[in-house]
Write an enzyme that holds these catalytic residues in place. Structure first.
Site, PDB file in Angstrom:
ATOM      1  N   HIS A   1      -1.681   4.014  -2.243  1.00  0.00           N
ATOM      2  CA  HIS A   1      -2.302   2.875  -1.321  1.00  0.00           C
ATOM      3  C   HIS A   1      -3.021   1.700  -1.605  1.00  0.00           C
ATOM      4  O   HIS A   1      -3.153   1.174  -0.190  1.00  0.00           O
ATOM      5  CB  HIS A   1      -4.301   3.666  -1.593  1.00  0.00           C
ATOM      6  CG  HIS A   1      -5.063   3.774  -0.384  1.00  0.00           C
ATOM      7  ND1 HIS A   1      -5.986   2.342  -0.881  1.00  0.00           N
ATOM      8  CD2 HIS A   1      -5.037   3.880   1.010  1.00  0.00           C
ATOM      9  CE1 HIS A   1      -7.320   2.508   0.128  1.00  0.00           C
ATOM     10  NE2 HIS A   1      -6.143   2.936   1.808  1.00  0.00           N
TER      11      HIS A   1
ATOM     12  N   HIS B   1      -2.102   8.175  -6.904  1.00  0.00           N
ATOM     13  CA  HIS B   1      -1.899   8.175  -5.653  1.00  0.00           C
ATOM     14  C   HIS B   1      -2.858   6.625  -5.151  1.00  0.00           C
ATOM     15  O   HIS B   1      -2.516   5.878  -3.687  1.00  0.00           O
ATOM     16  CB  HIS B   1      -3.011   9.637  -4.948  1.00  0.00           C
ATOM     17  CG  HIS B   1      -1.660   9.859  -4.866  1.00  0.00           C
ATOM     18  ND1 HIS B   1      -0.095  10.108  -3.915  1.00  0.00           N
ATOM     19  CD2 HIS B   1      -2.375  11.654  -5.412  1.00  0.00           C
ATOM     20  CE1 HIS B   1      -0.323  11.634  -4.300  1.00  0.00           C
ATOM     21  NE2 HIS B   1      -1.066  11.996  -4.991  1.00  0.00           N
TER      22      HIS B   1
ATOM     23  N   HIS C   1      -2.177  10.648 -12.959  1.00  0.00           N
ATOM     24  CA  HIS C   1      -1.114  11.097 -11.038  1.00  0.00           C
ATOM     25  C   HIS C   1      -2.117  10.692  -9.653  1.00  0.00           C
ATOM     26  O   HIS C   1      -1.519   9.864  -8.888  1.00  0.00           O
ATOM     27  CB  HIS C   1      -0.525  13.066 -10.910  1.00  0.00           C
ATOM     28  CG  HIS C   1      -0.293  12.991  -9.877  1.00  0.00           C
ATOM     29  ND1 HIS C   1       0.956  13.534  -9.544  1.00  0.00           N
ATOM     30  CD2 HIS C   1      -1.054  13.742  -8.752  1.00  0.00           C
ATOM     31  CE1 HIS C   1       1.011  13.752  -8.135  1.00  0.00           C
ATOM     32  NE2 HIS C   1       0.299  13.916  -7.457  1.00  0.00           N
ATOM     33  N   GLU C   2      -2.947  11.025 -10.416  1.00  0.00           N
ATOM     34  CA  GLU C   2      -4.393  10.528  -9.462  1.00  0.00           C
ATOM     35  C   GLU C   2      -4.234   8.366  -9.084  1.00  0.00           C
ATOM     36  O   GLU C   2      -4.418   8.693  -8.243  1.00  0.00           O
ATOM     37  CB  GLU C   2      -5.799  11.046  -9.605  1.00  0.00           C
ATOM     38  CG  GLU C   2      -5.618  12.482  -9.972  1.00  0.00           C
ATOM     39  CD  GLU C   2      -5.025  13.272  -8.163  1.00  0.00           C
ATOM     40  OE1 GLU C   2      -5.106  12.290  -7.169  1.00  0.00           O
ATOM     41  OE2 GLU C   2      -4.373  14.379  -8.666  1.00  0.00           O
TER      42      GLU C   2
END
Length: 228
Positions: free
Chosen positions: A107, A103, A99-100
């Site tokens: 970005h 991100h 999940h991270e």
């Protein structure tokens, strides 16, 4: 009213939802933290592999204290993994890590909702700290301008929580796709989805709390307006 505020009842549904969401994410993370993934790699190893596969070689990976404190820092270009995921090879840990990484991919690709959220973050932070102070100072000194300004500031906090939802949902969608592409069995991807869906409920609870807080502010302002 300032000492015993009956408008607090506005928040009860959001408080119940927040307690339930936190209990759900804790229960699912704890359960699937005990189930080892067939990948047989740690969260840190998964993060490095997913980043490298996406060409994000310049993003670092660090460990931080706590549980579910994992996050991606776009300014430092660092994925920070909690002690519960960094050296853990469980399904829950790998799901949170993916999940991270989602991100980080957002970005790198300038995902529009993330760009908007990052731009809103400083204003939302200011509003979160000072909106109620300004609002109640406006009531104390009966300044309609300060009351309206406090409401406008908190409206930006509500908007921030709304923008956050698509960002978090998209990161989870990317995470599941990345894990499936790496060959994670469907049963494990389903388990990851359960963990990430529970985590998403905490963001929905935050949004509900913010919206009801705003409604409460408007109601209080209306009561004092009628007393004027």
């Amino acid at each position: 009213m300032l000492f015993f505020d009956p408008t607090f009842i506005f928040l009860i549904p959001a408080i119940i939802l927040a307690i339930w969401a936190q209990a759900l994410v804790s229960q699912r993370f704890t359960y699937y933290s005990k189930v080892r993934s067939t990948f047989g790699i740690t969260g840190a190893e998964l993060a490095r592999r997913l980043l490298d596969n996406s060409g994000l070689y310049d993003i670092k990976i660090e460990t931080i204290p706590g549980q579910l404190t994992d996050h991606y820092d776009p300014r430092a270009k660092v994925v920070r993994l909690s002690q519960a995921t960094y050296n853990n090879s469980s399904i829950a840990a790998l799901g949170v890590v993916a999940h991270e990484i989602g991100h980080a991919l957002q970005h790198a690709k300038n995902y529009a909702p993330l760009v908007v959220r990052n731009a809103f973050a400083p204003v939302a932070s200011f509003g979160s700290y000072f909106s109620w102070v300004i609002f109640f100072m406006g009531i104390l000194f009966w300044s309609p301008t300060m009351i309206r300004f406090g409401i406008v500031l908190f409206s930006l906090v509500v908007l921030f929580t709304l923008i956050t939802l698509p960002v978090e949902f998209d990161a989870s969608k990317r995470a599941k796709r990345l894990l499936a592409e790496m060959g994670m069995p469907e049963s494990e991807v389903i388990a990851v989805n359960k963990v990430l869906s529970a985590a998403a409920m905490t963001y929905i609870a935050s949004m509900a709390m913010a919206m009801l807080q705003l409604l409460r502010m408007i109601f209080i302002a209306g009561l004092f307006g009628r007393r004027d």
